[in-house]
Scaffold this motif. Structure first.
Motif, short mmCIF file in Angstrom:
data_model
loop_
_atom_site.label_atom_id
_atom_site.label_comp_id
_atom_site.label_asym_id
_atom_site.label_seq_id
_atom_site.Cartn_x
_atom_site.Cartn_y
_atom_site.Cartn_z
N SER A 86 1.63 21.99 -22.64
CA SER A 86 0.99 23.46 -21.88
C SER A 86 1.18 23.10 -20.67
O SER A 86 0.93 22.15 -20.10
N LYS A 87 0.88 24.01 -19.24
CA LYS A 87 1.69 24.36 -17.98
C LYS A 87 0.41 24.39 -17.43
O LYS A 87 -0.15 25.72 -17.33
N PRO A 88 -0.92 23.55 -16.94
CA PRO A 88 -1.47 24.05 -16.00
C PRO A 88 -1.72 25.32 -15.00
O PRO A 88 -0.82 25.14 -14.18
N ILE A 121 -7.44 26.80 -17.81
CA ILE A 121 -6.62 27.67 -17.76
C ILE A 121 -5.18 27.16 -17.62
O ILE A 121 -4.46 26.49 -16.91
N SER A 122 -4.02 27.27 -19.40
CA SER A 122 -2.69 26.86 -18.98
C SER A 122 -1.31 27.95 -19.83
O SER A 122 -2.42 28.83 -20.51
N THR A 123 -1.14 27.85 -19.51
CA THR A 123 0.40 28.42 -20.46
C THR A 123 1.61 28.00 -21.07
O THR A 123 1.77 26.67 -20.85
N LEU A 124 1.96 27.66 -21.47
CA LEU A 124 3.18 27.44 -23.31
C LEU A 124 4.10 28.45 -23.64
O LEU A 124 3.37 29.55 -23.84
N THR A 125 4.88 28.21 -23.63
CA THR A 125 6.23 28.87 -24.34
C THR A 125 5.61 28.80 -26.23
O THR A 125 6.32 27.66 -27.10
N GLU A 126 5.06 30.26 -27.00
CA GLU A 126 5.51 30.33 -28.21
C GLU A 126 6.63 30.90 -29.04
O GLU A 126 6.49 32.27 -28.30
N ASP A 127 6.80 31.06 -29.78
CA ASP A 127 8.51 31.71 -30.32
C ASP A 127 9.05 33.18 -28.77
O ASP A 127 9.04 33.76 -28.87
N GLU A 128 9.17 32.14 -28.06
CA GLU A 128 10.35 32.72 -26.76
C GLU A 128 8.81 33.29 -26.29
O GLU A 128 9.56 34.95 -25.36
N LYS A 129 7.16 33.39 -25.91
CA LYS A 129 6.46 34.58 -25.59
C LYS A 129 6.00 33.63 -25.00
O LYS A 129 5.25 32.56 -25.12
N MET A 158 -0.98 32.17 -22.37
CA MET A 158 -1.90 31.52 -21.84
C MET A 158 -3.24 31.02 -22.84
O MET A 158 -3.24 32.08 -23.50
N LYS A 159 -3.52 30.45 -22.12
CA LYS A 159 -4.83 29.80 -22.81
C LYS A 159 -5.49 30.03 -22.10
O LYS A 159 -5.80 28.94 -20.91
N VAL A 160 -6.92 30.37 -22.04
CA VAL A 160 -8.09 30.19 -21.27
C VAL A 160 -9.80 29.67 -21.85
O VAL A 160 -9.83 29.67 -23.43
N ASN A 161 -10.07 28.71 -21.89
CA ASN A 161 -11.10 27.57 -22.02
C ASN A 161 -11.96 27.99 -21.23
O ASN A 161 -12.10 27.70 -20.61
N ASN A 172 3.61 34.43 -11.13
CA ASN A 172 4.04 35.51 -11.35
C ASN A 172 4.92 36.83 -11.90
O ASN A 172 4.71 38.07 -11.69
N LYS A 173 3.96 37.25 -13.18
CA LYS A 173 4.12 38.02 -14.31
C LYS A 173 3.11 37.80 -15.05
O LYS A 173 2.48 36.60 -15.28
N LEU A 174 2.58 38.95 -16.22
CA LEU A 174 1.96 39.03 -17.14
C LEU A 174 2.29 38.33 -18.36
O LEU A 174 3.37 38.23 -18.37
N PRO A 175 1.29 37.55 -19.01
CA PRO A 175 1.86 36.11 -19.94
C PRO A 175 1.85 37.70 -20.84
O PRO A 175 0.92 38.57 -21.52
N ASP A 176 2.66 36.91 -22.07
CA ASP A 176 2.81 37.88 -23.24
C ASP A 176 1.76 38.30 -24.23
O ASP A 176 1.03 39.35 -24.87
N ARG A 177 0.44 37.10 -24.17
CA ARG A 177 -0.72 37.24 -24.84
C ARG A 177 -1.88 36.36 -24.40
O ARG A 177 -1.38 35.31 -24.14
N ILE A 178 -2.89 36.56 -24.83
CA ILE A 178 -4.18 35.39 -23.98
C ILE A 178 -5.28 34.85 -25.35
O ILE A 178 -5.26 35.94 -25.98
N GLU A 179 -4.70 33.77 -25.28
CA GLU A 179 -6.31 33.53 -26.09
C GLU A 179 -7.36 32.98 -25.80
O GLU A 179 -7.29 32.39 -24.81
#
Length: 142
Positions: A35-37, A93-101, A104-107, A127-134
């Motif tokens: 994941s990227k912060p 807060i970090s982002t990662l790519t899962e199944d090409e989506k 965003m993971k918010v702890n 720059n863009k909205l994430p596909d999913r937020i956890e």
């Protein structure tokens, strides 16, 4: 003086050395978080855009993390839900790519009510909205 080489022994030694070095390089990469912060700044209460405040009215009774794109900026809104004994604070807060989506993971951490907030609005560098937020939460140990 006559020196004899055991060719099989040398080959096995080189293979063992390659496996050991390869293990130190590749095995940690399998277990590391990819994941990227996300860089963010907390928006002060009086600076929260009016549209975000109107959206938050629907979600204040739910534990939730939302992403909002407003005026070209991406905001993250986190609410604590019905827990009136605690406030929340962002841990990471970090982002990662899962199944090409983009995910965003918010702890968050539930803390003492006086030392934290009932909701948080953050302005991010995305720059863009994430596909999913956890959203994952934990209660601070006292």
């Amino acid at each position: 003086m006559n020196i004899k080489f055991n060719v099989k022994g040398v080959i096995y030694g080189v293979l063992a050395l390659i496996l050991i070095v390869g293990g130190f390089i590749f095995i940690p990469n399998m277990f590391m978080d990819k994941s990227k912060p996300v860089d963010y700044t907390m928006v002060q209460r009086e600076a929260i855009p009016e549209k975000i405040l109107s959206i938050m009215d629907k979600y204040t009774d739910q534990e939730r993390a939302l992403a909002v794109k407003l005026d070209g900026k991406i905001y993250i809104v986190v609410t604590r839900g019905n827990d009136n004994k605690h406030g929340i604070e962002i841990e990471k807060i970090s982002t990662l790519t899962e199944d090409e989506k983009e995910v965003m993971k918010v702890n968050i951490v539930y803390k003492n009510k006086e030392k934290s907030y009932p909701y948080i609005v953050l302005e991010t560098n995305l720059n863009k909205l994430p596909d999913r937020i956890e959203l994952s939460s934990r209660v601070e140990d006292k």
